[in-house]
Design a protein around this motif. Structure first.
Motif, PDB file in Angstrom:
ATOM      1  N   LYS A 162       0.194  16.351   8.054  1.00 49.77           N
ATOM      2  CA  LYS A 162      -0.901  16.055   8.979  1.00 49.77           C
ATOM      3  C   LYS A 162      -1.596  14.739   8.647  1.00 49.77           C
ATOM      4  O   LYS A 162      -1.902  13.951   9.546  1.00 49.77           O
ATOM      5  CB  LYS A 162      -1.899  17.211   8.966  1.00 49.77           C
ATOM      6  CG  LYS A 162      -1.306  18.515   9.485  1.00 49.77           C
ATOM      7  CD  LYS A 162      -2.338  19.626   9.504  1.00 49.77           C
ATOM      8  CE  LYS A 162      -1.721  20.915  10.036  1.00 49.77           C
ATOM      9  NZ  LYS A 162      -2.694  22.032  10.064  1.00 49.77           N
ATOM     10  N   ASP A 163      -1.879  14.489   7.378  1.00 49.13           N
ATOM     11  CA  ASP A 163      -2.565  13.244   7.006  1.00 49.13           C
ATOM     12  C   ASP A 163      -1.710  12.025   7.328  1.00 49.13           C
ATOM     13  O   ASP A 163      -2.209  11.009   7.836  1.00 49.13           O
ATOM     14  CB  ASP A 163      -2.913  13.266   5.516  1.00 49.13           C
ATOM     15  CG  ASP A 163      -3.930  14.346   5.186  1.00 49.13           C
ATOM     16  OD1 ASP A 163      -4.676  14.747   6.106  1.00 49.13           O
ATOM     17  OD2 ASP A 163      -3.983  14.790   4.030  1.00 49.13           O
ATOM     18  N   VAL A 164      -0.429  12.132   7.042  1.00 51.15           N
ATOM     19  CA  VAL A 164       0.480  11.015   7.336  1.00 51.15           C
ATOM     20  C   VAL A 164       0.593  10.806   8.841  1.00 51.15           C
ATOM     21  O   VAL A 164       0.630   9.670   9.329  1.00 51.15           O
ATOM     22  CB  VAL A 164       1.866  11.286   6.714  1.00 51.15           C
ATOM     23  CG1 VAL A 164       2.829  10.146   7.032  1.00 51.15           C
ATOM     24  CG2 VAL A 164       1.745  11.466   5.206  1.00 51.15           C
ATOM     25  N   ILE A 165       0.626  11.897   9.585  1.00 48.60           N
ATOM     26  CA  ILE A 165       0.709  11.803  11.047  1.00 48.60           C
ATOM     27  C   ILE A 165      -0.502  11.062  11.597  1.00 48.60           C
ATOM     28  O   ILE A 165      -0.382  10.171  12.447  1.00 48.60           O
ATOM     29  CB  ILE A 165       0.813  13.209  11.665  1.00 48.60           C
ATOM     30  CG1 ILE A 165       2.155  13.849  11.309  1.00 48.60           C
ATOM     31  CG2 ILE A 165       0.648  13.151  13.178  1.00 48.60           C
ATOM     32  CD1 ILE A 165       2.265  15.299  11.722  1.00 48.60           C
ATOM     33  N   ARG A 166      -1.688  11.413  11.101  1.00 48.90           N
ATOM     34  CA  ARG A 166      -2.915  10.777  11.589  1.00 48.90           C
ATOM     35  C   ARG A 166      -2.922   9.277  11.271  1.00 48.90           C
ATOM     36  O   ARG A 166      -3.265   8.452  12.128  1.00 48.90           O
ATOM     37  CB  ARG A 166      -4.126  11.466  10.954  1.00 48.90           C
ATOM     38  CG  ARG A 166      -5.456  11.055  11.567  1.00 48.90           C
ATOM     39  CD  ARG A 166      -6.606  11.773  10.891  1.00 48.90           C
ATOM     40  NE  ARG A 166      -6.462  13.216  10.992  1.00 48.90           N
ATOM     41  CZ  ARG A 166      -6.157  14.013   9.978  1.00 48.90           C
ATOM     42  NH1 ARG A 166      -5.946  13.503   8.773  1.00 48.90           N
ATOM     43  NH2 ARG A 166      -6.065  15.316  10.149  1.00 48.90           N
ATOM     44  N   SER A 167      -2.531   8.924  10.065  1.00 49.36           N
ATOM     45  CA  SER A 167      -2.542   7.512   9.666  1.00 49.36           C
ATOM     46  C   SER A 167      -1.521   6.695  10.452  1.00 49.36           C
ATOM     47  O   SER A 167      -1.830   5.604  10.951  1.00 49.36           O
ATOM     48  CB  SER A 167      -2.265   7.400   8.164  1.00 49.36           C
ATOM     49  OG  SER A 167      -3.233   8.105   7.416  1.00 49.36           O
ATOM     50  N   LEU A 168      -0.307   7.225  10.576  1.00 47.47           N
ATOM     51  CA  LEU A 168       0.734   6.489  11.295  1.00 47.47           C
ATOM     52  C   LEU A 168       0.432   6.397  12.785  1.00 47.47           C
ATOM     53  O   LEU A 168       0.769   5.395  13.432  1.00 47.47           O
ATOM     54  CB  LEU A 168       2.088   7.161  11.071  1.00 47.47           C
ATOM     55  CG  LEU A 168       2.675   7.028   9.666  1.00 47.47           C
ATOM     56  CD1 LEU A 168       3.963   7.824   9.548  1.00 47.47           C
ATOM     57  CD2 LEU A 168       2.931   5.567   9.319  1.00 47.47           C
ATOM     58  N   ASP A 169      -0.201   7.423  13.327  1.00 50.13           N
ATOM     59  CA  ASP A 169      -0.561   7.376  14.745  1.00 50.13           C
ATOM     60  C   ASP A 169      -1.585   6.274  15.010  1.00 50.13           C
ATOM     61  O   ASP A 169      -1.475   5.517  15.984  1.00 50.13           O
ATOM     62  CB  ASP A 169      -1.105   8.735  15.180  1.00 50.13           C
ATOM     63  CG  ASP A 169      -1.401   8.783  16.667  1.00 50.13           C
ATOM     64  OD1 ASP A 169      -0.456   8.628  17.464  1.00 50.13           O
ATOM     65  OD2 ASP A 169      -2.573   8.963  17.041  1.00 50.13           O
ATOM     66  N   LEU A 170      -2.576   6.164  14.132  1.00 50.84           N
ATOM     67  CA  LEU A 170      -3.564   5.085  14.272  1.00 50.84           C
ATOM     68  C   LEU A 170      -2.913   3.715  14.102  1.00 50.84           C
ATOM     69  O   LEU A 170      -3.240   2.764  14.829  1.00 50.84           O
ATOM     70  CB  LEU A 170      -4.682   5.275  13.245  1.00 50.84           C
ATOM     71  CG  LEU A 170      -5.599   6.487  13.456  1.00 50.84           C
ATOM     72  CD1 LEU A 170      -6.570   6.624  12.292  1.00 50.84           C
ATOM     73  CD2 LEU A 170      -6.353   6.369  14.771  1.00 50.84           C
ATOM     74  N   LEU A 171      -2.008   3.610  13.141  1.00 47.58           N
ATOM     75  CA  LEU A 171      -1.314   2.338  12.931  1.00 47.58           C
ATOM     76  C   LEU A 171      -0.477   1.966  14.151  1.00 47.58           C
ATOM     77  O   LEU A 171      -0.457   0.795  14.575  1.00 47.58           O
ATOM     78  CB  LEU A 171      -0.432   2.436  11.686  1.00 47.58           C
ATOM     79  CG  LEU A 171       0.392   1.194  11.342  1.00 47.58           C
ATOM     80  CD1 LEU A 171      -0.510   0.006  11.071  1.00 47.58           C
ATOM     81  CD2 LEU A 171       1.295   1.467  10.141  1.00 47.58           C
ATOM     82  N   TYR A 172       0.210   2.947  14.721  1.00 52.04           N
ATOM     83  CA  TYR A 172       1.039   2.673  15.904  1.00 52.04           C
ATOM     84  C   TYR A 172       0.177   2.185  17.066  1.00 52.04           C
ATOM     85  O   TYR A 172       0.518   1.199  17.738  1.00 52.04           O
ATOM     86  CB  TYR A 172       1.799   3.940  16.296  1.00 52.04           C
ATOM     87  CG  TYR A 172       2.731   3.751  17.469  1.00 52.04           C
ATOM     88  CD1 TYR A 172       4.045   3.342  17.271  1.00 52.04           C
ATOM     89  CD2 TYR A 172       2.296   3.973  18.777  1.00 52.04           C
ATOM     90  CE1 TYR A 172       4.907   3.160  18.341  1.00 52.04           C
ATOM     91  CE2 TYR A 172       3.153   3.789  19.848  1.00 52.04           C
ATOM     92  CZ  TYR A 172       4.451   3.389  19.626  1.00 52.04           C
ATOM     93  OH  TYR A 172       5.295   3.198  20.690  1.00 52.04           O
ATOM     94  N   ARG A 173      -0.942   2.864  17.294  1.00 50.95           N
ATOM     95  CA  ARG A 173      -1.818   2.475  18.401  1.00 50.95           C
ATOM     96  C   ARG A 173      -2.401   1.073  18.179  1.00 50.95           C
ATOM     97  O   ARG A 173      -2.519   0.286  19.120  1.00 50.95           O
ATOM     98  CB  ARG A 173      -2.944   3.497  18.561  1.00 50.95           C
ATOM     99  CG  ARG A 173      -2.471   4.867  19.032  1.00 50.95           C
ATOM    100  CD  ARG A 173      -3.621   5.857  19.059  1.00 50.95           C
ATOM    101  NE  ARG A 173      -3.183   7.180  19.444  1.00 50.95           N
ATOM    102  CZ  ARG A 173      -3.112   7.612  20.702  1.00 50.95           C
ATOM    103  NH1 ARG A 173      -3.463   6.798  21.688  1.00 50.95           N
ATOM    104  NH2 ARG A 173      -2.708   8.834  20.980  1.00 50.95           N
ATOM    105  N   ARG A 174      -2.754   0.782  16.934  1.00 53.83           N
ATOM    106  CA  ARG A 174      -3.353  -0.528  16.646  1.00 53.83           C
ATOM    107  C   ARG A 174      -2.339  -1.648  16.847  1.00 53.83           C
ATOM    108  O   ARG A 174      -2.656  -2.692  17.438  1.00 53.83           O
ATOM    109  CB  ARG A 174      -3.886  -0.542  15.206  1.00 53.83           C
ATOM    110  CG  ARG A 174      -4.558  -1.845  14.810  1.00 53.83           C
ATOM    111  CD  ARG A 174      -5.796  -2.087  15.642  1.00 53.83           C
ATOM    112  NE  ARG A 174      -6.389  -3.386  15.353  1.00 53.83           N
ATOM    113  CZ  ARG A 174      -6.027  -4.515  15.953  1.00 53.83           C
ATOM    114  NH1 ARG A 174      -5.083  -4.506  16.898  1.00 53.83           N
ATOM    115  NH2 ARG A 174      -6.611  -5.655  15.641  1.00 53.83           N
TER     116      ARG A 174
END
Length: 313
Positions: A162-174
């Motif tokens: 879950k933590d990795v998913i949240r971080s990578l999702d924010l990175l992808y959007r940015r």
């Protein structure tokens, strides 16, 4: 001396002839088998004694047929779970193989550079914004970089991190936002900046800041500013007569109004085709919240369009 051989002959003894009697009744005697039955019982008893001796250390439940039936059911359930785990593992391996195949269409050297760039974003932590902007200025943010981030995000989702998913999702959007920002027109870049200026609370203060930003961005539209370039003194007839070098990047208010109006028309058409979501399940609630957020953004864009139309210097 001569020897004589005397042949030996065996002839059955002659039985005296018994005259046949018609009224004679034949009686058959059944042999007694008590000794055989006793022997079998003894053998069975010995076998049971041997089995009891062999199973002497087994628990009492071992002799219970119901307990044995339960154990057989447990064995079947374990076999089913084992097969289910094997199928799940095979499915995950197939999914990982599918994820790895996605990047095969790109040059290997470019894939290595993209992976290295994404790794630098992840290690940057608090400085990730500067890293992304620096990469955007160098032209390193491409579709391949987004694909690498998406692959890592997909793997994290399959592993339920879950933590990795949240971080990578924010990175992808940015990264996606930065790519779209670089590819967007000046009008859309200005619109994005104006929307990001909103703090979510004070609309009046936000409108004042947007008006100031528009005045600084759009060139004046009075006759003197049209005839004379910026910095030219109309009274003294002195000043630069050549337009600045960045004249090609000047954004006119009319261009901003035209592009924003076209964007709103497109969004409204898509919104009219959307179906109203009903229900209170998690997916329906999330869809409603998304629609509400989209509606608020549309209202902000409409307010910016009205401000640009009525803008006065």
């Amino acid at each position: 001396m001569e020897t004589k051989v005397f042949p030996l002959t065996c002839t059955p003894p002659l039985l005296p002839s018994i005259p046949f009697q018609a009224n004679t009744r034949t009686v058959y005697f059944k042999p007694r088998s008590l000794s055989c039955c006793a022997a079998m019982r003894k053998s069975t008893a010995k076998t049971k004694e041997k089995e009891e001796q062999l199973l002497d250390g087994m628990p009492k439940e071992y002799y219970d047929e119901e307990w044995q039936a339960q154990q057989r059911e447990k064995t079947k359930e374990l076999e089913r779970l084992r097969k289910q785990e094997d199928d799940e593992e095979e499915r995950m391996v197939e999914n990982y193989r599918e994820i790895g195949i996605r990047l095969k269409g790109y040059p290997e050297e470019d894939v290595k550079k993209a992976k290295k760039l994404v790794s630098s974003f992840i290690r940057a932590e608090e400085e990730v914004e500067e890293k992304i902007e620096e990469a955007a200025e160098k032209g390193e943010l491409t579709e391949l970089v987004l694909m690498v981030i998406w692959n890592r995000l997909d793997l994290a989702r399959r592993d339920d991190e879950k933590d990795v998913i949240r971080s990578l999702d924010l990175l992808y959007r940015r990264v996606e936002t930065e790519i779209l920002k670089r590819e967007a027109t000046p009008a859309m870049r200005l619109l994005n900046d104006l929307l990001n200026m909103h703090d979510g609370f004070n609309d009046d203060e936000w409108m004042k800041e947007c008006r100031k930003r528009m005045i600084d961005t759009f060139p004046r539209e009075d006759p003197f500013s049209i005839l004379a370039p910026p910095g030219f003194d109309i009274d003294q007839h002195a000043g630069p007569v050549r337009p600045p070098l960045e004249a090609d990047d000047i954004l006119l208010r009319v261009d901003f109004v035209r592009e924003v109006d076209a964007l709103l028309q497109e969004v409204r058409q898509e919104q009219s085709e959307e179906q109203i979501v009903e229900g209170f399940d998690p997916e329906s609630v999330a869809s409603k919240l998304k629609q509400q957020e989209k509606q608020r953004t549309i209202h902000k864009v409409e307010a910016l369009l009205d401000l640009a139309i009525s803008l006065k210097w």
